[in-house]
Design a protein around this motif. Sequence first.
Motif, PDB file in Angstrom:
ATOM      1  N   LEU A  93      11.083   0.147   0.506  1.00 44.80           N
ATOM      2  CA  LEU A  93      10.130   0.736   1.436  1.00 44.80           C
ATOM      3  C   LEU A  93       9.243   1.783   0.770  1.00 44.80           C
ATOM      4  CD1 LEU A  93      12.324   1.133   4.637  1.00 44.80           C
ATOM      5  CD2 LEU A  93      10.521  -0.537   4.214  1.00 44.80           C
ATOM      6  N   SER A  94       9.723   2.373  -0.317  1.00 45.63           N
ATOM      7  CA  SER A  94       8.904   3.373  -0.991  1.00 45.63           C
ATOM      8  C   SER A  94       7.681   2.751  -1.638  1.00 45.63           C
ATOM      9  CB  SER A  94       9.742   4.120  -2.048  1.00 45.63           C
ATOM     10  OG  SER A  94      10.102   3.250  -3.105  1.00 45.63           O
ATOM     11  N   PHE A  95       7.709   1.434  -1.867  1.00 43.20           N
ATOM     12  CA  PHE A  95       6.564   0.761  -2.483  1.00 43.20           C
ATOM     13  C   PHE A  95       6.000  -0.362  -1.618  1.00 43.20           C
ATOM     14  CE2 PHE A  95       8.759   2.436  -6.298  1.00 43.20           C
ATOM     15  CZ  PHE A  95       7.716   3.200  -6.787  1.00 43.20           C
ATOM     16  N   HIS A  96       6.578  -0.565  -0.431  1.00 38.03           N
ATOM     17  CA  HIS A  96       6.121  -1.662   0.425  1.00 38.03           C
ATOM     18  C   HIS A  96       5.783  -1.156   1.819  1.00 38.03           C
ATOM     19  CE1 HIS A  96       8.079  -3.970  -2.770  1.00 38.03           C
ATOM     20  NE2 HIS A  96       7.382  -5.013  -2.372  1.00 38.03           N
ATOM     21  N   ASP A  97       4.928  -1.887   2.467  1.00 36.13           N
ATOM     22  CA  ASP A  97       4.598  -1.626   3.864  1.00 36.13           C
ATOM     23  C   ASP A  97       5.676  -2.270   4.729  1.00 36.13           C
ATOM     24  OD1 ASP A  97       2.997  -1.025   6.204  1.00 36.13           O
ATOM     25  OD2 ASP A  97       2.571  -3.171   6.251  1.00 36.13           O
ATOM     26  N   ALA A  98       6.271  -1.473   5.602  1.00 35.80           N
ATOM     27  CA  ALA A  98       7.412  -1.954   6.393  1.00 35.80           C
ATOM     28  C   ALA A  98       7.032  -3.088   7.338  1.00 35.80           C
ATOM     29  CB  ALA A  98       8.013  -0.790   7.196  1.00 35.80           C
ATOM     30  N   LEU A  99       5.819  -3.093   7.853  1.00 35.66           N
ATOM     31  CA  LEU A  99       5.417  -4.102   8.837  1.00 35.66           C
ATOM     32  C   LEU A  99       5.114  -5.446   8.178  1.00 35.66           C
ATOM     33  CD1 LEU A  99       4.621  -4.885  11.730  1.00 35.66           C
ATOM     34  CD2 LEU A  99       2.296  -4.061  11.209  1.00 35.66           C
ATOM     35  N   GLY A 153       5.347  -6.256   4.770  1.00 30.42           N
ATOM     36  CA  GLY A 153       6.066  -6.611   3.545  1.00 30.42           C
ATOM     37  C   GLY A 153       5.190  -6.586   2.306  1.00 30.42           C
ATOM     38  N   LEU A 154       3.894  -6.277   2.473  1.00 34.35           N
ATOM     39  CA  LEU A 154       3.005  -6.141   1.319  1.00 34.35           C
ATOM     40  C   LEU A 154       3.262  -4.798   0.633  1.00 34.35           C
ATOM     41  CD1 LEU A 154      -0.361  -7.344   2.895  1.00 34.35           C
ATOM     42  CD2 LEU A 154       1.267  -8.698   1.566  1.00 34.35           C
ATOM     43  N   TYR A 155       2.696  -4.636  -0.557  1.00 28.38           N
ATOM     44  CA  TYR A 155       2.781  -3.346  -1.219  1.00 28.38           C
ATOM     45  C   TYR A 155       2.023  -2.307  -0.404  1.00 28.38           C
ATOM     46  CZ  TYR A 155       4.575  -5.757  -5.334  1.00 28.38           C
ATOM     47  OH  TYR A 155       5.336  -6.495  -6.192  1.00 28.38           O
ATOM     48  N   ASN A 156       2.411  -1.028  -0.559  1.00 31.22           N
ATOM     49  CA  ASN A 156       1.714   0.031   0.151  1.00 31.22           C
ATOM     50  C   ASN A 156       0.673   0.711  -0.738  1.00 31.22           C
ATOM     51  OD1 ASN A 156       3.211   1.663  -1.545  1.00 31.22           O
ATOM     52  ND2 ASN A 156       4.672   2.287   0.030  1.00 31.22           N
ATOM     53  N   ARG A 157      -0.005   1.669  -0.173  1.00 33.17           N
ATOM     54  CA  ARG A 157      -1.106   2.329  -0.889  1.00 33.17           C
ATOM     55  C   ARG A 157      -0.605   3.062  -2.131  1.00 33.17           C
ATOM     56  NH1 ARG A 157      -5.994   5.607   1.939  1.00 33.17           N
ATOM     57  NH2 ARG A 157      -7.037   6.354   0.045  1.00 33.17           N
ATOM     58  N   ARG A 158       0.551   3.698  -2.013  1.00 28.57           N
ATOM     59  CA  ARG A 158       1.094   4.446  -3.154  1.00 28.57           C
ATOM     60  C   ARG A 158       1.307   3.528  -4.347  1.00 28.57           C
ATOM     61  NH1 ARG A 158       7.322   6.649  -3.261  1.00 28.57           N
ATOM     62  NH2 ARG A 158       7.413   7.144  -5.481  1.00 28.57           N
ATOM     63  N   PHE A 159       1.895   2.362  -4.086  1.00 26.21           N
ATOM     64  CA  PHE A 159       2.160   1.434  -5.188  1.00 26.21           C
ATOM     65  C   PHE A 159       0.845   0.931  -5.793  1.00 26.21           C
ATOM     66  CE2 PHE A 159       2.812  -2.864  -6.848  1.00 26.21           C
ATOM     67  CZ  PHE A 159       3.884  -2.653  -7.698  1.00 26.21           C
ATOM     68  N   TRP A 215      -3.655  -1.088   2.714  1.00 28.86           N
ATOM     69  CA  TRP A 215      -4.228   0.190   2.299  1.00 28.86           C
ATOM     70  C   TRP A 215      -4.026   1.246   3.376  1.00 28.86           C
ATOM     71  CZ3 TRP A 215      -5.479   1.914  -2.227  1.00 28.86           C
ATOM     72  CH2 TRP A 215      -6.370   2.962  -2.397  1.00 28.86           C
ATOM     73  N   GLY A 216      -3.922   0.817   4.630  1.00 27.06           N
ATOM     74  CA  GLY A 216      -3.706   1.739   5.735  1.00 27.06           C
ATOM     75  C   GLY A 216      -4.334   1.200   7.010  1.00 27.06           C
ATOM     76  N   GLY A 217      -3.604   1.307   8.145  1.00 33.19           N
ATOM     77  CA  GLY A 217      -4.147   0.831   9.409  1.00 33.19           C
ATOM     78  C   GLY A 217      -4.472  -0.644   9.362  1.00 33.19           C
ATOM     79  N   ASP A 218      -5.746  -0.968   9.506  1.00 32.05           N
ATOM     80  CA  ASP A 218      -6.164  -2.371   9.495  1.00 32.05           C
ATOM     81  C   ASP A 218      -6.889  -2.733   8.200  1.00 32.05           C
ATOM     82  OD1 ASP A 218      -8.345  -0.811   9.905  1.00 32.05           O
ATOM     83  OD2 ASP A 218      -8.991  -1.751  11.780  1.00 32.05           O
ATOM     84  N   GLU A 219      -6.691  -1.942   7.130  1.00 27.16           N
ATOM     85  CA  GLU A 219      -7.355  -2.194   5.854  1.00 27.16           C
ATOM     86  C   GLU A 219      -6.384  -2.748   4.814  1.00 27.16           C
ATOM     87  OE1 GLU A 219     -10.996   1.053   5.895  1.00 27.16           O
ATOM     88  OE2 GLU A 219      -9.173   1.520   4.768  1.00 27.16           O
ATOM     89  N   PHE A 220      -6.874  -3.678   4.021  1.00 32.48           N
ATOM     90  CA  PHE A 220      -6.081  -4.312   2.973  1.00 32.48           C
ATOM     91  C   PHE A 220      -6.876  -4.302   1.668  1.00 32.48           C
ATOM     92  CE2 PHE A 220      -4.545  -5.906   6.942  1.00 32.48           C
ATOM     93  CZ  PHE A 220      -3.181  -6.081   6.771  1.00 32.48           C
ATOM     94  N   VAL A 221      -6.130  -4.219   0.549  1.00 31.56           N
ATOM     95  CA  VAL A 221      -6.773  -4.267  -0.768  1.00 31.56           C
ATOM     96  C   VAL A 221      -6.037  -5.291  -1.622  1.00 31.56           C
ATOM     97  CG1 VAL A 221      -7.284  -2.995  -2.895  1.00 31.56           C
ATOM     98  CG2 VAL A 221      -7.569  -1.877  -0.681  1.00 31.56           C
TER      99      VAL A 221
END
Length: 799
Positions: free
Chosen positions: A463-469, A471-477, A539-545
Amino acid sequence: MEPAAADSLLIVGLVIAVVTLLLLFVQTKKKLTDNNAETKSIKNICDVFMNGHETAIYLKDEDLNYVFLNKAAESHFLKLVPERINQIDPSLEAEAFESSILVTDRQVIETKKTIEYEEKHKNRIFKVKKFPVELENDRIGVGAFIREITDEEKLIKKQERVLFRNKILVNVLSKKFRNDQKQLDYVLHEVLKLTDSNSGFICFYDEKKRQFTLKAWSKGLIKGADMMRLKQSYQLEEVGLWGDAVRQRKPVILNNQVDKLASECGLPGGSTITGNFIAVPIFIDEKITAVVGFAGKVDVYGDNDVYEITVLMNGVLTNVERRNIQNKLFAERSKYFQTLISIGDGVMVVDPQGKIEMLNKVAQQLTGWTNEEAKGRHYREVFVLSHEDSRQEIADPIVAAMATDQTQELKNHAVLTAKDGSVFHLEDSAAPIKNEKGETVGIVLVFRDVSEKKEQRKEIEYLSFHDALTGLYNRRFLEEELLRLDTERNLPISIIMGDVNGLKLTNDIFGHAHGDVFLKKIADVMRRVCRSDDIIARWGGDEFVILLPKTTIEQAKQIKKRIKTEFAQDGVKLIRGNISLGCAAKTAMNQSIMECLEFAEERMYAIKVLERDDFKSSTLDSIVTSLQSDCPQEEEHAQRVSQWCHDLGVSMELPHVKIRRLKLAGYFHDIGKIVLHKDLRDEYNDYSEEELTEIRKHPIMGYRILNAFDDTMSLADAVLHHHERWDGSGYPKGLKGDEIPFISRVVAVASYYDRLTTAQEGEGLGAEQNPLNQLEQSEGHFDPEIKREFVNMIKNLPS
């Protein structure tokens, strides 16, 4: 022979002899010249070597006149000396040493023996070697080598101090002292010798209490004091100079001759600091645990003293602390051994040969062996330990504890395989069991199952590197990967940034659960379209990178197109999948990867602005179309109410703009029913209270839908309140009278009348139940003025 011939021969012979002699003379002269040149060359070479040597060298004749001095001698005697050759200069030598060297020069000449000795002068030490030298005519002179050995002596002394310090440390750590006090006393007095001090002390320090406790002191520290009344504890704020070692958290060295009052710089016991002084804080685990002080050294205290004191005291205090811990552990183990049998962790006891003596209940459960089965077996047969990665080995804590005679903890990644093949991840520690003599008589192993804990740790790491909802990577990663992948070998690097359209509308209409489904679907689409090496992040909310190493901008555009196409085929409820995507590429190392990301974001927002109106228009059409197809009677009702509202506006001679709003509000007034189940869309059925609660939400849903679109935003309030009643008995807010928007009041009358009309046609109601009569008889529900206008309009319609 004739006399003339004989004379001629004689003359010839004489000429030959003279010529021969001349030749010999010429050759001899040349040889002498060559020899002189060679001799001069050798002399020059000798002079170079002699003058190039660091050792001072001189030669005196039998009268002690200088015959030769090298350049080092000039430097040594502090003045130029060529003019001193063949002269005696006692003053010259007196400047070199305090005691004249003439005495030893004469001693060498008289005894014709070599002598060697050391001479000290002004804190410098010289090694002197003098020897007899045979001169011409059987004369005896004296030669001397004078070499400074000050640095060598210092190095030897330093080595001797190191050896002495190490000897003290070995004795401290190896000798058996009756108690800690004896050990500290021994160390203190040995350090006095090591530092050439005449007094010293050791104080323990408590950082929390800011308190010193005097533990050891020398006799020279407390002169004439009453030992029975000696103060043992001191607060930091009441001590003088030696307290600065704590206040400044560094050694305090005073090499000036001082004699201050005890109230200012008093040492433990009340005596004053006289002469040179040093106080050194001793750190253990970054905390000051003690302060040691020494005074009375003739020479100055320096960094070497600080180092040696620190090394010794660290060793001693660590040893004292370790021994105290070991003693405490021994006492606790002896006292609580039986407790181990019933604790919640697994416990195994083995003898020095590794044979099992005991398993407690938890250990039996984890290993699958009963205590009776395991007893007497080698522990490795029962306690089958391995690394979770079969390619690696795990250190055996029992072997390590036996080898070191110290407590050992099991490293991470240890796995226990039970008798039945079950696998458990373990944490454990192995400790020696001591008897009353301090001898190791076995090992106790305490272990626990941390499989669940390990899974939780993995989940936390995930979870420290993934988005919980999604399963993609999160912004920090992604931010870390941007920097890691920003290398020349990954060029070109493309970035796609996307913003999901319709997420807020989905959340508002159908709830956040459906909005979450929306996000999961776009995540699934991105996974399908992208390659395994691509980095996809929420990336956050409804944004993806999406980070695409080794990808050109053309390839990135193809990926972007596929994502948009596939997502458009999906959706949630009535909201079709739509995402605005922008992309950019870094093609050279002098470009900034962050600027590339920002450019992709700018492109995305530009595209979003262009696509927004089309998306909203198509979404609203989709909602209306869906409601019409699912429930045709609602479409017919909407059309009729819209027309009634228009006709009433014309009858009331309202402005054209207001008439248009009335017509649109009438058409959209029940659009919120799209969220209701089909069975709940008929207002005249008998519903339960729970079902009625759901039905009464449709004005709110209609408000949210219309408020999401620019073209219908002005109608949202009218739709929200079209079920309010003139007497305040309506919903959702219970407004009454003029609090209800005008358009809402008109829509309420028109909708009510149309529902009555539809019901009459369907059920064949009598004249007494005529819709117009029912509308006229309704009291408190509608604006009286609007109701009157509507009734008059209906009555005046052509029959």
